[in-house]
Scaffold this motif. Sequence first.
Motif, PDB file in Angstrom:
ATOM      1  N   VAL A   4     -15.715 -19.544  72.121  1.00 22.25           N
ATOM      2  CA  VAL A   4     -14.891 -18.993  73.202  1.00 22.25           C
ATOM      3  C   VAL A   4     -13.898 -17.966  72.651  1.00 22.25           C
ATOM      4  N   CYS A   5     -13.783 -16.862  73.350  1.00 18.88           N
ATOM      5  CA  CYS A   5     -12.718 -15.893  73.075  1.00 18.88           C
ATOM      6  C   CYS A   5     -12.386 -15.180  74.376  1.00 18.88           C
ATOM      7  N   ALA A   6     -11.298 -14.458  74.387  1.00 17.29           N
ATOM      8  CA  ALA A   6     -10.869 -13.780  75.606  1.00 17.29           C
ATOM      9  C   ALA A   6     -10.226 -12.455  75.276  1.00 17.29           C
ATOM     10  N   GLU A   7     -10.275 -11.550  76.238  1.00 18.57           N
ATOM     11  CA  GLU A   7      -9.559 -10.277  76.113  1.00 18.57           C
ATOM     12  C   GLU A   7      -8.150 -10.489  76.640  1.00 18.57           C
ATOM     13  N   LYS A   8      -7.184  -9.986  75.901  1.00 23.29           N
ATOM     14  CA  LYS A   8      -5.788 -10.083  76.320  1.00 23.29           C
ATOM     15  C   LYS A   8      -5.554  -9.189  77.528  1.00 23.29           C
ATOM     16  N   ARG A   9      -4.720  -9.665  78.446  1.00 22.17           N
ATOM     17  CA  ARG A   9      -4.311  -8.864  79.593  1.00 22.17           C
ATOM     18  C   ARG A   9      -3.142  -7.991  79.156  1.00 22.17           C
TER      19      ARG A   9
ATOM     20  N   ALA B  79      -4.930 -13.670  79.870  1.00 27.17           N
ATOM     21  CA  ALA B  79      -6.331 -13.355  79.593  1.00 27.17           C
ATOM     22  C   ALA B  79      -6.947 -12.667  80.805  1.00 27.17           C
ATOM     23  N   SER B  80      -7.685 -11.600  80.552  1.00 27.85           N
ATOM     24  CA  SER B  80      -8.305 -10.861  81.658  1.00 27.85           C
ATOM     25  C   SER B  80      -9.797 -11.131  81.778  1.00 27.85           C
ATOM     26  N   LEU B  81     -10.440 -11.561  80.703  1.00 31.58           N
ATOM     27  CA  LEU B  81     -11.867 -11.865  80.681  1.00 31.58           C
ATOM     28  C   LEU B  81     -12.120 -12.871  79.579  1.00 31.58           C
ATOM     29  N   VAL B  82     -12.909 -13.887  79.881  1.00 33.59           N
ATOM     30  CA  VAL B  82     -13.222 -14.915  78.882  1.00 33.59           C
ATOM     31  C   VAL B  82     -14.699 -14.837  78.542  1.00 33.59           C
ATOM     32  N   TYR B  83     -15.003 -14.868  77.255  1.00 39.56           N
ATOM     33  CA  TYR B  83     -16.373 -14.922  76.766  1.00 39.56           C
ATOM     34  C   TYR B  83     -16.666 -16.354  76.347  1.00 39.56           C
ATOM     35  N   VAL B  84     -17.728 -16.938  76.893  1.00 42.68           N
ATOM     36  CA  VAL B  84     -18.165 -18.281  76.518  1.00 42.68           C
ATOM     37  C   VAL B  84     -19.596 -18.148  76.024  1.00 42.68           C
ATOM     38  N   ALA B  85     -19.859 -18.548  74.798  1.00 43.42           N
ATOM     39  CA  ALA B  85     -21.206 -18.444  74.238  1.00 43.42           C
ATOM     40  C   ALA B  85     -22.173 -19.321  75.027  1.00 43.42           C
ATOM     41  N   HIS B  86     -23.329 -18.753  75.373  1.00 40.44           N
ATOM     42  CA  HIS B  86     -24.286 -19.517  76.166  1.00 40.44           C
ATOM     43  C   HIS B  86     -24.923 -20.660  75.383  1.00 40.44           C
ATOM     44  N   ASP B  87     -24.784 -20.650  74.057  1.00 37.05           N
ATOM     45  CA  ASP B  87     -25.314 -21.747  73.255  1.00 37.05           C
ATOM     46  C   ASP B  87     -24.204 -22.647  72.701  1.00 37.05           C
ATOM     47  N   ALA B  88     -23.008 -22.546  73.267  1.00 30.74           N
ATOM     48  CA  ALA B  88     -21.888 -23.412  72.860  1.00 30.74           C
ATOM     49  C   ALA B  88     -22.082 -24.816  73.416  1.00 30.74           C
ATOM     50  N   ASP B  89     -21.335 -25.768  72.874  1.00 31.50           N
ATOM     51  CA  ASP B  89     -21.360 -27.152  73.324  1.00 31.50           C
ATOM     52  C   ASP B  89     -21.106 -27.219  74.836  1.00 31.50           C
ATOM     53  N   ALA B  90     -21.875 -28.064  75.522  1.00 29.52           N
ATOM     54  CA  ALA B  90     -21.779 -28.173  76.982  1.00 29.52           C
ATOM     55  C   ALA B  90     -20.383 -28.581  77.450  1.00 29.52           C
ATOM     56  N   GLY B  91     -19.717 -29.445  76.712  1.00 31.57           N
ATOM     57  CA  GLY B  91     -18.370 -29.874  77.085  1.00 31.57           C
ATOM     58  C   GLY B  91     -17.368 -28.736  77.045  1.00 31.57           C
TER      59      GLY B  91
END
Length: 84
Positions: free
Chosen positions: A78-83, A29-41
Motif C-alpha cells: 500500500v502507498c498513497a499520493e499526498k494531497r 491522501a488523494s489516491l491510494v495504491y493497493v497491490a492486487h496481489d497483497a494480503d486479502a486482510g
Amino acid sequence: MKCMTSEEKRGSLIVGSNQVKKALRRGMASLVYVAHDADAGIRFAMFEICRECGVPVDETKTVKELGEMCRIEVGCAVCAEKRF
C-alpha cells in the motif's frame, strides 16, 4: 498547473499501510495504491477506510511494482499520493 517530475512525485508518496491509514484519517491522501496481489486482510482494510474517506483506489499494480514505484528495495502492499 505544472506537471510533477518523477523526482518530485517520489517525494510525494506515503509508503506502508499504517502511514497511509494515518494520512487518510488526516485528509492528506488523494489516491491510494493497493497491490492486487497483497494480503486479502490488508486489501479489505484499505478499501474500507478509502471508501469511508472518499479517496479513490488504484489496484492495477503488484507488490513488486509498488515497491519499485516507491523506490524501496522490498515490495510494498500500500502507498498513497499526498494531497497538496
